[in-house]
Design an enzyme around this catalytic site. Structure first.
Site, PDB file in Angstrom:
ATOM      1  N   CYS A   1       0.828  -1.201   0.000  1.00 43.78           N
ATOM      2  CA  CYS A   1       0.000   0.000   0.000  1.00 43.78           C
ATOM      3  C   CYS A   1       0.863   1.252   0.000  1.00 43.78           C
ATOM      4  O   CYS A   1       2.052   1.212   0.317  1.00 43.78           O
ATOM      5  CB  CYS A   1      -0.908   0.049   1.240  1.00 43.78           C
TER       6      CYS A   1
ATOM      7  N   ASP B   1      18.830  37.981 -12.954  1.00 46.58           N
ATOM      8  CA  ASP B   1      17.517  38.192 -13.557  1.00 46.58           C
ATOM      9  C   ASP B   1      16.917  39.510 -13.061  1.00 46.58           C
ATOM     10  O   ASP B   1      16.986  39.838 -11.865  1.00 46.58           O
ATOM     11  CB  ASP B   1      16.600  37.023 -13.185  1.00 46.58           C
TER      12      ASP B   1
END
Length: 490
Positions: free
Chosen positions: A34, A440
């Site tokens: 599971c 940037d």
């Protein structure tokens, strides 16, 4: 993580979905495995054992739980956050390389022998490349069985199985149901209607997910003809190993709804992998945000919109070309330059649902372009043609198997490639979670407003505390400006 029994038990007992994909719980009494968040009552601790992969569970003789469907868990975030050979191998296996090229092809791409790769994967994941690829084929088969009307024999080969017999045996062994029984069970569940030839599926992720920057960025930078935002979905064309396709990706609570149209169903595994990579769906946002919150200047940005992902790309070469076209120009100008390339060199496609007209041109298609016809400064023409030549002849590779440090060095050696371009490619094409863009313009504006150091060198030194998640810090810093990349389109 699977070796930390105490932590695994706590995750299972609390049904913590954050750990889905990190490890798998195998129940010794039922022989079922599971995901940690399985909704059934947790087994007794003495009956639990833990594995690092679904393939290892299957190889140990456990079958997938029919309730929590562990085979559909998000992928482990480790494979996108690491650059070592095991992580690169896992990215390639997820991309379907073993199915197309076999284990020798996988090993050749990584520069190791097949025996070395087998040994490394067994040591860390409890399963070798064939078992890992088999587990993925089983998952692909289940998707095709449950979401399409393809005859089961065609499903077998589309999922990558060499024979119908192997397909039947694998599906029965993994899911404890025959392919026919899986299809019958799926027919009882209502599914969203899909057009003929369209595969509709859900792409799971770990919460939280902030769709604003993810889809906002993709929509704001979309290349006309290749990408579009339509009816609440990001749509684009895909170049794939056996053909091409289109995909529509829509953010939903708890999943991304994907609608794929493929010319060859054998490309399903690669298409899903590319879409998950594009949207950074295997990230661990809790770990990322917890780290960034330790900085008092970043904490308010994280708290205002947690779960930001890094918008990536479906093709590294495509993004590299687009990064060059975007050097020192506006987003709108970059889209215009890319659209011209697409119209002149991209392969036309039909799109009955919208405005997608072309595939983005491959490096091979661009290798013969006349630089004099490019509406770019002469130096940038040289940058673009040099890049395209390196991509076309294979001297530069920008894929899931790429070593990040080596790629940075090779890109930096090309004319016209400065730190901004190199780091943009590292962040969005290579998926390096620690890529950083101190030069940037948006980052510099954010730094000024937040009181962070203004110079690239000083900002880089200050950002050391954000490692190894500086690419995610970039996403939060960009939110300081009110830019379309931060919001879902209206």
């Amino acid at each position: 993580m699977h070796t930390d029994t105490e932590a695994c038990v706590r995750a299972v007992q609390s049904k913590d979905a954050r750990f889905d994909g990190w490890f798998f719980t195998a129940v010794l009494t039922t022989r079922i495995y599971c995901r940690p968040s399985c909704p059934v009552v947790p087994p007794k601790v003495r009956n639990m054992t833990f594995y690092p992969s679904a393939a290892a569970c299957q190889q140990a003789g456990f079958r997938a739980c029919k309730r929590c469907r562990p085979d559909t868990s998000p992928g482990s975030p480790e494979w996108n956050a690491r650059a070592d050979s095991v992580a690169r191998a896992m990215r390639l296996i997820r991309d379907g390389v073993v199915d197309r090229e076999g284990v020798p092809g996988l090993a050749a791409r990584l520069g190791y022998s097949a025996r070395q790769i087998e040994r490394q994967l067994l040591a860390e994941l409890g399963a070798g490349p064939l078992a890992l690829a088999r587990a993925q084929r089983a998952q692909t088969a289940r998707l095709l069985i449950e979401t399409t009307a393809l005859p089961l024999a065609e499903v077998a080969f589309a999922a990558g199985f060499s024979s119908v017999r192997t397909f039947n045996e694998t599906v029965r062994e993994v899911f404890a149901l025959t392919p026919g029984e899986l299809r019958t069970r799926a027919a009882r569940r209502p599914l969203a209607p899909a057009a003929p030839g369209v595969i509709a599926l859900r792409l799971p992720y770990r919460t939280p997910l902030n769709p604003g920057n993810l889809f906002g960025h993709l929509a704001a930078t979309a290349v006309p003809g290749v990408e579009e935002w339509r009816d609440g979905a990001y749509r684009r064309t895909l170049t794939l190993p056996y053909g091409h396709g289109t995909v529509a990706l829509t953010p939903r609570p708890g999943h991304i709804a994907a609608r794929l149209s493929l010319t060859d169903p054998r490309d399903l595994t690669r298409a899903i992998s590319r879409c998950r990579w594009l949207l950074d769906l295997d990230a661990d946002p809790v770990a990322v945000d917890d780290r960034l919150r330790t900085d008092p200047l970043l904490a308010p940005l994280v708290d205002a919109g947690p779960g930001r992902r890094v918008p990536r790309t479906v093709d590294g070469a495509e993004f590299a070309v687009r990064a060059v076209l975007g050097q020192q120009v506006s987003t709108a100008a970059a889209r215009t330059h890319a659209a011209r390339l697409v119209t002149a060199h991209g392969e036309p496609v039909d799109d009955p649902e919208g405005g997608l007209t072309h595939l983005f041109p491959t490096p091979e298609a661009l290798a013969g372009l006349d630089p004099e016809k490019l509406a770019l400064p002469r130096t940038r023409r040289t940058t673009l043609t040099t890049l395209v030549a390196a991509l076309a002849d294979g001297t530069l590779r920008l894929g899931p198997d790429t070593d990040w440090a080596r790629a940075r060095a090779e890109l930096s050696a090309l004319p016209g490639f400065g730190p901004w371009t190199v780091e943009s490619i590292a962040m969005r094409a290579l998926g390096d979670p620690d890529a950083f863009l101190p030069t940037d313009l948006g980052i510099r504006r954010a730094a000024e407003r937040l009181g962070l150091p203004a110079t690239p060198a000083a900002l880089t030194a200050r950002a050391a505390d954000w490692r190894p998640w500086r690419a995610y810090a970039v996403q939060y810093l960009w939110t300081v400006d009110d830019h379309p990349i931060n919001h879902l389109p209206a």
